[in-house]
Design a protein around this motif. Structure first.
Motif, mmCIF file in Angstrom:
data_model
loop_
_atom_site.group_PDB
_atom_site.id
_atom_site.type_symbol
_atom_site.label_atom_id
_atom_site.label_comp_id
_atom_site.label_asym_id
_atom_site.label_seq_id
_atom_site.Cartn_x
_atom_site.Cartn_y
_atom_site.Cartn_z
ATOM 1 N N THR A 1 -32.175 87.902 117.895
ATOM 2 C CA THR A 1 -32.437 88.118 119.328
ATOM 3 C C THR A 1 -33.858 87.707 119.708
ATOM 4 O OG1 THR A 1 -30.904 89.952 119.166
ATOM 5 C CG2 THR A 1 -32.194 89.815 121.186
ATOM 6 N N GLU B 1 -34.054 95.058 102.213
ATOM 7 C CA GLU B 1 -33.466 96.393 102.114
ATOM 8 C C GLU B 1 -33.028 96.602 100.677
ATOM 9 O OE1 GLU B 1 -31.207 97.952 105.554
ATOM 10 O OE2 GLU B 1 -30.720 95.854 105.874
ATOM 11 N N GLY C 1 -22.193 95.486 100.835
ATOM 12 C CA GLY C 1 -22.259 95.377 102.285
ATOM 13 C C GLY C 1 -23.669 95.315 102.845
ATOM 14 N N ARG C 2 -24.672 95.508 101.973
ATOM 15 C CA ARG C 2 -26.052 95.416 102.473
ATOM 16 C C ARG C 2 -26.827 94.440 101.590
ATOM 17 N NH1 ARG C 2 -28.999 100.887 103.206
ATOM 18 N NH2 ARG C 2 -29.343 100.728 100.983
ATOM 19 N N TYR C 3 -27.270 93.374 102.183
ATOM 20 C CA TYR C 3 -27.884 92.293 101.419
ATOM 21 C C TYR C 3 -29.250 91.953 101.980
ATOM 22 C CZ TYR C 3 -23.012 92.293 100.239
ATOM 23 O OH TYR C 3 -21.778 92.714 99.853
ATOM 24 N N PHE D 1 -28.314 87.905 104.697
ATOM 25 C CA PHE D 1 -26.961 88.110 105.206
ATOM 26 C C PHE D 1 -26.797 87.224 106.438
ATOM 27 C CE2 PHE D 1 -28.199 90.766 108.836
ATOM 28 C CZ PHE D 1 -29.474 91.167 108.450
ATOM 29 N N GLN E 1 -25.351 86.572 110.403
ATOM 30 C CA GLN E 1 -24.925 87.184 111.663
ATOM 31 C C GLN E 1 -24.449 86.102 112.626
ATOM 32 O OE1 GLN E 1 -28.301 89.130 113.469
ATOM 33 N NE2 GLN E 1 -27.920 91.085 112.434
ATOM 34 N N SER F 1 -24.879 86.204 116.582
ATOM 35 C CA SER F 1 -25.554 86.994 117.599
ATOM 36 C C SER F 1 -25.138 86.431 118.957
ATOM 37 C CB SER F 1 -27.050 86.795 117.362
ATOM 38 O OG SER F 1 -27.802 87.784 117.935
ATOM 39 N N TYR G 1 -36.147 97.483 121.054
ATOM 40 C CA TYR G 1 -36.081 96.795 122.344
ATOM 41 C C TYR G 1 -34.952 97.267 123.252
ATOM 42 C CZ TYR G 1 -33.269 93.453 119.447
ATOM 43 O OH TYR G 1 -32.388 92.850 118.586
ATOM 44 N N TYR G 2 -34.149 98.203 122.785
ATOM 45 C CA TYR G 2 -32.984 98.589 123.589
ATOM 46 C C TYR G 2 -33.324 99.524 124.744
ATOM 47 C CZ TYR G 2 -30.160 96.470 119.957
ATOM 48 O OH TYR G 2 -29.603 95.575 119.085
ATOM 49 N N ALA H 1 -21.190 99.629 109.639
ATOM 50 C CA ALA H 1 -21.350 98.971 110.947
ATOM 51 C C ALA H 1 -21.027 97.491 110.809
ATOM 52 C CB ALA H 1 -22.768 99.146 111.452
ATOM 53 N N CYS I 1 -20.671 95.495 113.681
ATOM 54 C CA CYS I 1 -21.192 94.771 114.843
ATOM 55 C C CYS I 1 -21.926 95.761 115.736
ATOM 56 C CB CYS I 1 -20.017 94.154 115.594
ATOM 57 S SG CYS I 1 -20.510 93.157 117.004
ATOM 58 N N GLY J 1 -25.093 96.346 119.024
ATOM 59 C CA GLY J 1 -25.947 95.701 120.017
ATOM 60 C C GLY J 1 -26.286 96.614 121.158
ATOM 61 N N TYR K 1 -31.245 94.929 126.437
ATOM 62 C CA TYR K 1 -32.696 94.853 126.174
ATOM 63 C C TYR K 1 -33.404 94.322 127.420
ATOM 64 C CZ TYR K 1 -31.009 90.209 124.576
ATOM 65 O OH TYR K 1 -30.371 88.997 124.461
ATOM 66 N N ARG L 1 -19.719 91.669 106.162
ATOM 67 C CA ARG L 1 -18.896 92.879 106.325
ATOM 68 C C ARG L 1 -17.554 92.546 106.964
ATOM 69 N NH1 ARG L 1 -23.687 97.142 108.128
ATOM 70 N NH2 ARG L 1 -25.034 96.605 106.358
HETATM 71 P P1 HAM Z 1 -28.534 95.169 113.789
HETATM 72 O O1 HAM Z 1 -27.787 96.435 114.053
HETATM 73 O O2 HAM Z 1 -29.818 95.284 113.069
HETATM 74 O O3 HAM Z 1 -28.734 94.476 115.188
HETATM 75 O O4 HAM Z 1 -27.604 94.182 112.996
HETATM 76 C C1 HAM Z 1 -26.345 93.784 113.506
HETATM 77 C C2 HAM Z 1 -25.284 93.752 112.410
HETATM 78 O O5 HAM Z 1 -25.733 92.959 111.316
HETATM 79 C C3 HAM Z 1 -24.980 95.108 111.785
HETATM 80 O O6 HAM Z 1 -24.037 95.817 112.558
HETATM 81 C C4 HAM Z 1 -24.414 94.704 110.445
HETATM 82 O O7 HAM Z 1 -23.051 94.353 110.584
HETATM 83 C C5 HAM Z 1 -25.194 93.454 110.103
HETATM 84 N N1 HAM Z 1 -26.290 93.742 109.155
HETATM 85 C C6 HAM Z 1 -27.511 94.251 109.435
HETATM 86 N N2 HAM Z 1 -28.249 94.371 108.305
HETATM 87 C C7 HAM Z 1 -27.488 93.903 107.297
HETATM 88 C C8 HAM Z 1 -27.690 93.736 105.875
HETATM 89 N N3 HAM Z 1 -28.841 94.048 105.284
HETATM 90 N N4 HAM Z 1 -26.677 93.228 105.142
HETATM 91 C C9 HAM Z 1 -25.494 92.881 105.724
HETATM 92 N N5 HAM Z 1 -25.256 93.005 107.051
HETATM 93 C C10 HAM Z 1 -26.229 93.507 107.833
HETATM 94 C C11 HAM Z 1 -29.371 93.273 115.377
HETATM 95 O O8 HAM Z 1 -29.682 92.533 114.488
HETATM 96 C C12 HAM Z 1 -29.574 92.914 116.833
HETATM 97 N N6 HAM Z 1 -30.293 91.641 116.891
HETATM 98 C C13 HAM Z 1 -28.239 92.848 117.550
HETATM 99 C C14 HAM Z 1 -28.400 92.442 118.981
HETATM 100 C C15 HAM Z 1 -28.204 91.212 119.498
HETATM 101 N N7 HAM Z 1 -28.790 93.237 119.948
HETATM 102 C C16 HAM Z 1 -28.872 92.549 121.062
HETATM 103 N N8 HAM Z 1 -28.517 91.295 120.805
#
Ligand code: HAM
Length: 425
Positions: free
Chosen positions: A86, A116, A121-123, A126, A128, A130, A263-264, A281, A283, A285, A288, A311
């Motif tokens: 974002t 992290e 599921g946590r890498y 990873f 996305q 967006s 930023y939310y 999780a 997805c 968001g 902002y 995921r």
């Molecule tokens: P976020 O919740 O940090 O939001 O990440 C969005 C999604 O990315 C999470 O729901 C999860 O599915 C995936 N995710 C996050 N961290 C990891 C990880 N370490 N490994 C695997 N998957 C992960 C954002 O990033 C915001 N930029 C979302 C957004 C867009 N808000 C407004 N616009």
């Protein structure tokens, strides 16, 4: 002497050919769906100035405090591998002069980096997708974005997926709530852990997000944001709920959903699943509205979300989704040098005539038997055979290797081949 085999960086995964067909399916569905809602792709750099992320995401977030891959480059610039998209998309929209009152519907896909603790599921690297709607005050666009997500889960056939929503209110309502929360948590200072004490001054809302079991009772009794929501945000949130209800989208209002990035404001939302364990999780968001101004642009409302592709792929696998691993449609077997030249020309011709086919010429020689074995191992559907016998008579042998007519053999003129193969694929 053998050298030590180097391992990949912890938490960063290879994506192997056998895994990628499912990724391609997901990416194809996402691209098509975003197109149908009128979103355009934007690509931004993986590396940005560190201060972009610290300003956008917030100094007191886990991401900025401890998860960013930051380094100083040879020119002395402080840079960071993007932990999310974002901030970069907003920076790009501003620095390319795209704002000027415009309404932009954009999406951006690619790798993100967060240091992290790796687990299923946590890498640390990873991926996305967006999705960002910039210049829309909502709540109509809020509802539409949530419909888009819901439509995607339906298209992919993934379940169970549940949606939580909340409203964080405007920045000023949040500042008032922040003060209330600070007072409340100060009353329990002795019981707070180090992380929560640190957040008390910087961002007490993040304490509500704490997973520490010892704090859950205190957190549960904390004043609720929904009781401190400003009137306009409450109305915005009410309309959103009405639109979602009318569209038949099931959701839960979760007053504890605060999100980990600063930023939310107003609407926040998250889809979770019970099928994947702790990293639930898929997805998340939210709105902002203040970010663009924070990054130097004219005040512009915006909302978006990002889905974690690893995921979602896991959930697709859990739900039995499969995508075929590509195999040759045609495998050309050739014995002898003359036959090899002919085979190569024939393969070029077939690739031109039928661009969708995978046509492989046997490489590395071998007798007929060895070549047939290779074709079968690769899962080829049809083998074409060229040897001295065929060359002399200007024909090509065709053997069906898979499907209902498996084992059938024909001898054809080269011009007849595309049509004859069509009939066997
Ligand atoms: P976020 O919740 O940090 O939001 O990440 C969005 C999604 O990315 C999470 O729901 C999860 O599915 C995936 N995710 C996050 N961290 C990891 C990880 N370490 N490994 C695997 N998957 C992960 C954002 O990033 C915001 N930029 C979302 C957004 C867009 N808000 C407004 N616009």
């Amino acid at each position: 002497m053998t050298s030590r085999v180097l391992q990949p960086v912890r938490g960063m995964n290879d994506q192997l050919p056998a895994d990628l067909p499912l990724w391609h399916r997901l990416e194809g569905e996402v691209r098509a769906l975003l197109h149908s809602y009128g979103y355009d792709e934007i690509r931004v750099p993986i590396v940005e100035q560190t201060q972009l992320f610290s300003r956008a995401i917030g100094e007191y977030t886990d991401v900025v405090e401890k998860e960013m891959y930051s380094f100083t480059d040879q020119g002395g610039e402080q840079l960071t591998l993007r932990p999310e998209a974002t901030a970069g998309v907003v920076r790009a929209v501003i620095s390319n002069g795209m704002l000027r009152g415009a309404r932009l519907k954009l999406w951006c896909a690619g790798p993100m980096f967060r240091h992290e603790r790796p687990q299923k599921g946590r890498y640390r690297q990873f991926h996305q997708v967006s999705v960002e709607a910039i210049g829309f005050a909502g709540p109509d666009v809020d509802a539409e974005l949530i419909l888009l997500g819901t439509a995607l889960w339906r298209r992919l056939g993934i379940a169970p997926v549940s949606l939580s929503i909340n409203s964080l209110g405007t920045a000023s309502a949040r500042a008032a709530y922040r003060a209330v929360l600070q007072d409340y948590f100060r009353g329990y200072y002795a019981e707070l852990d180090d992380d929560s004490r640190r957040r008390l001054d910087g961002n007490p809302l993040r304490i509500l997000d704490s997973k520490n079991p010892d704090l859950q009772k205190i957190i549960a009794a904390a004043p609720s944001l929904s009781d401190h929501l400003d009137g306009e945000s409450a109305e915005h949130f009410g309309t959103l709920q009405g639109l979602l209800g009318d569209a038949g989208v099931a959701f839960t209002v979760n007053p504890r959903l605060v999100r980990g990035l600063d930023y939310y404001s107003r609407t926040v939302f998250e889809w979770t699943t019970t099928a994947l364990g702790a990293q639930d999780a898929i997805c998340s968001g939210g709105r902002y509205d203040g970010l663009i101004q924070v990054l130097g642009g004219e005040p512009t409302p915006a909302i978006g979300f990002a889905m974690g592709l690893e995921r979602i792929v896991s959930l697709m696998q859990h739900c039995g989704a499969a995508a075929p691993v590509p195999a040759p449609d045609v495998y050309v077997i050739a014995e002898g040098d003359r036959a090899l030249s002919r085979a190569m020309r024939l393969a070029e011709h077939l690739r031109t005539e039928r661009p969708g086919w995978q046509v492989q010429v046997n490489l590395g020689g071998g007798n007929f038997k060895a070549q047939f074995r290779r074709a079968a191992k690769m899962g080829a559907r049809v083998a074409l055979i060229l040897g001295d016998r065929e060359l002399e008579r200007d024909v090509v042998g065709l053997k069906v290797l898979a499907g209902g007519q498996q084992g059938e053999q024909l001898e054809l003129r080269p011009a007849e081949l595309p049509g004859a193969i069509d009939a066997h694929l």
